[in-house]
Motif scaffolding. Structure first.
Motif, PDB file in Angstrom:
ATOM      1  N   LEU A 111       1.276  -1.079  -0.161  1.00  0.00           N
ATOM      2  CA  LEU A 111       0.007  -0.391   0.292  1.00  0.00           C
ATOM      3  C   LEU A 111       0.708   1.425   0.013  1.00  0.00           C
ATOM      4  O   LEU A 111       0.674   2.377  -0.498  1.00  0.00           O
ATOM      5  N   LEU A 119      -2.096  -4.628  -5.976  1.00  0.00           N
ATOM      6  CA  LEU A 119      -1.722  -3.841  -5.455  1.00  0.00           C
ATOM      7  C   LEU A 119      -0.310  -2.628  -5.743  1.00  0.00           C
ATOM      8  O   LEU A 119      -0.961  -1.646  -6.701  1.00  0.00           O
ATOM      9  N   LEU A 125      -8.493   0.407  -3.483  1.00  0.00           N
ATOM     10  CA  LEU A 125      -7.581   0.896  -3.108  1.00  0.00           C
ATOM     11  C   LEU A 125      -9.173   1.565  -1.657  1.00  0.00           C
ATOM     12  O   LEU A 125      -9.240   1.248  -0.059  1.00  0.00           O
ATOM     13  N   VAL A 177      -9.610  -2.409  -0.125  1.00  0.00           N
ATOM     14  CA  VAL A 177      -8.969  -2.185   0.992  1.00  0.00           C
ATOM     15  C   VAL A 177      -9.034  -1.307   2.457  1.00  0.00           C
ATOM     16  O   VAL A 177      -8.991  -1.593   3.757  1.00  0.00           O
ATOM     17  N   GLY A 178      -9.402  -0.342   2.070  1.00  0.00           N
ATOM     18  CA  GLY A 178      -9.986   0.602   3.204  1.00  0.00           C
ATOM     19  C   GLY A 178     -10.809   0.188   3.851  1.00  0.00           C
ATOM     20  O   GLY A 178     -10.523  -0.295   5.024  1.00  0.00           O
ATOM     21  N   ALA A 189      -5.088   4.376   2.851  1.00  0.00           N
ATOM     22  CA  ALA A 189      -5.684   4.058   1.396  1.00  0.00           C
ATOM     23  C   ALA A 189      -7.064   4.911   0.960  1.00  0.00           C
ATOM     24  O   ALA A 189      -6.967   4.749  -0.301  1.00  0.00           O
ATOM     25  N   ARG A 205      -5.613   7.962  -0.356  1.00  0.00           N
ATOM     26  CA  ARG A 205      -5.114   7.601  -2.270  1.00  0.00           C
ATOM     27  C   ARG A 205      -6.150   7.852  -2.648  1.00  0.00           C
ATOM     28  O   ARG A 205      -6.126   8.293  -4.129  1.00  0.00           O
ATOM     29  N   SER A 206      -7.347   7.146  -2.408  1.00  0.00           N
ATOM     30  CA  SER A 206      -8.259   6.119  -3.265  1.00  0.00           C
ATOM     31  C   SER A 206      -9.079   8.090  -3.510  1.00  0.00           C
ATOM     32  O   SER A 206      -9.472   8.947  -4.863  1.00  0.00           O
TER      33      SER A 206
END
Length: 399
Positions: free
Chosen positions: A87, A133, A151, A154-155, A170, A173-174
């Motif tokens: 990540l 990823l 992302l 994943v979050g 995550a 970033r998204s």
């Protein structure tokens, strides 16, 4: 902090022993044991603790008191280490190869993981996600949309498994890469949930309020199902944060608008898979209403709503045909189990918790709420059934 006597009593109950049986097994006087458990004697010789610990099959310091006791540390199972490294790793160069990742390939791989997400297959996901990823990062600008989806997924998983720092990384970033308002709203929804789980209720309320206002349709009758659902989900986040922040009026107002959104929608709606794996509609609103009732200590209301939810789920009506994720449904079952515990119906509560453990054994240990429910049950019971002891092990109840 718990006393030594409380710790001894809790472990004794988990082992299914009476005070007399533990005294006989350990060689410690029954009178000393009783005084310890009743907090009439604050401490004892280390040898006494060692004998009790030997009979109870736990480390001595578990009874004496560990320096880490009460620490609200983030769970950190090693299985997520490689996900965290991927990540935060810098994007790898695409280089030249016959086997470079493609947008289509990464998208197909992400879609193929959906059944694992639905059934809370954390171990398998922890193996698949690091490579995915890295592949998504290597796509560069052309892979932005699928990278945002990944992302956010994943979050969502990191919040479920209490990896809060990784979840924030995550989701941040998204948000940075989101290309439209609805895409960003999914990340905000999860961010509000993360803030609530961390106890940051004011921030969660403020964020949910801002986005609920921004997402409110000008006219409900002209909004798309996705627009209505996203607005409704944000209102539910606002209501959940407000009720926990002791703002019942604000919580009820938000729930009223969420209910209006669900009625305008007319049925349970599943978001497009490229946005979210959640649902929104009349059933979801009922579940969140029950959750709020549990927060404010109204177990009878929770049980009444729970019975209604069961009837709707079993009905043939197309309004409720869309099934929600197991995690959303199991969270409601925890609310109902908690209500049964608070009304003294331990048999029903144990049955519900056992059902969750059978169907979602990787999900249940990550739920602190489940530990709280079982902890209260153990405190109230003189003796524990084998099912209760099995559940205590399953949820990693600290004793």
């Amino acid at each position: 902090m718990t006393s030594a006597g409380e710790r001894i009593k809790a472990v004794r109950k988990l082992r299914g022993l009476t005070q007399r049986e533990l005294a006989a097994a350990s060689g410690v006087s029954i009178s000393v044991l009783r005084r310890l458990e009743q907090d009439e004697q604050e401490s004892a010789r280390m040898e006494t603790f060692r004998r009790l610990a030997t009979a109870l099959r736990v480390p001595t310091m578990r009874l004496v008191g560990d320096t880490a006791e009460g620490r609200e540390a983030e769970e950190d199972p090693e299985c997520w280490d490689s996900v965290k490294r991927a990540l935060n790793a810098p994007p790898a160069s695409r280089g030249e190869s016959d086997d470079l990742p493609t947008v289509e390939g990464v998208t197909e791989a992400l879609d193929a993981m959906y059944p694992l997400v639905v059934k809370d297959g954390y171990q398998e996901l922890s193996i698949l996600l690091p490579t995915l990823l890295r592949d998504a990062d290597a796509l560069g600008t052309e892979g932005r949309d699928v990278r945002v989806r990944l992302l956010q997924r994943v979050g969502w998983l990191m919040i479920h498994t209490r990896q809060f720092k990784a979840a924030e990384d995550a989701l941040t970033r998204s948000l940075d890469e989101a290309s439209d308002r609805l895409q960003a709203a999914v990340a905000i929804d999860y961010m509000c949930w993360l803030l609530m789980r961390e106890g940051q209720l004011s921030r969660a309320r403020e964020l949910a309020t801002q986005w609920a206002d921004d997402l409110e349709p000008v006219r409900l009758t002209r909004a798309t199902p996705t627009e209505l659902s996203m607005w409704g989900v944000m209102l539910l986040r606002l209501s959940g944060a407000a009720v926990r922040d002791n703002r019942p009026g604000e919580a009820e107002d938000a729930m009223k608008y969420a209910r209006a959104a669900s009625e305008a929608l007319g049925r349970e709606w599943r978001f497009p898979q490229e946005l979210s794996n959640s649902t929104f509609g009349p059933l979801t609103v009922l579940l969140k209403t029950a959750e709020n009732a549990g927060v404010v200590g109204q177990p009878q209301s929770v049980l009444r709503i729970g019975s209604k939810v069961e009837r709707l789920r079993k009905s043939k009506s197309p309004r409720f045909r869309e099934r929600m994720t197991s995690s959303d449904w199991n969270r409601h079952v925890l609310d109902v189990a908690d209500a049964h515990t608070r009304t003294g119906d331990y048999r029903q509560a144990v049955g519900l918790l056992t059902g969750i453990n059978d169907s979602a054994p990787e999900w249940l240990p990550n739920q602190r709420f489940a530990r709280d429910i079982l902890g209260r049950m153990i405190e109230e019971r003189r003796t524990l059934t084998p099912e209760m002891r099995d559940l205590a092990v399953a949820v990693r109840l600290p004793v």
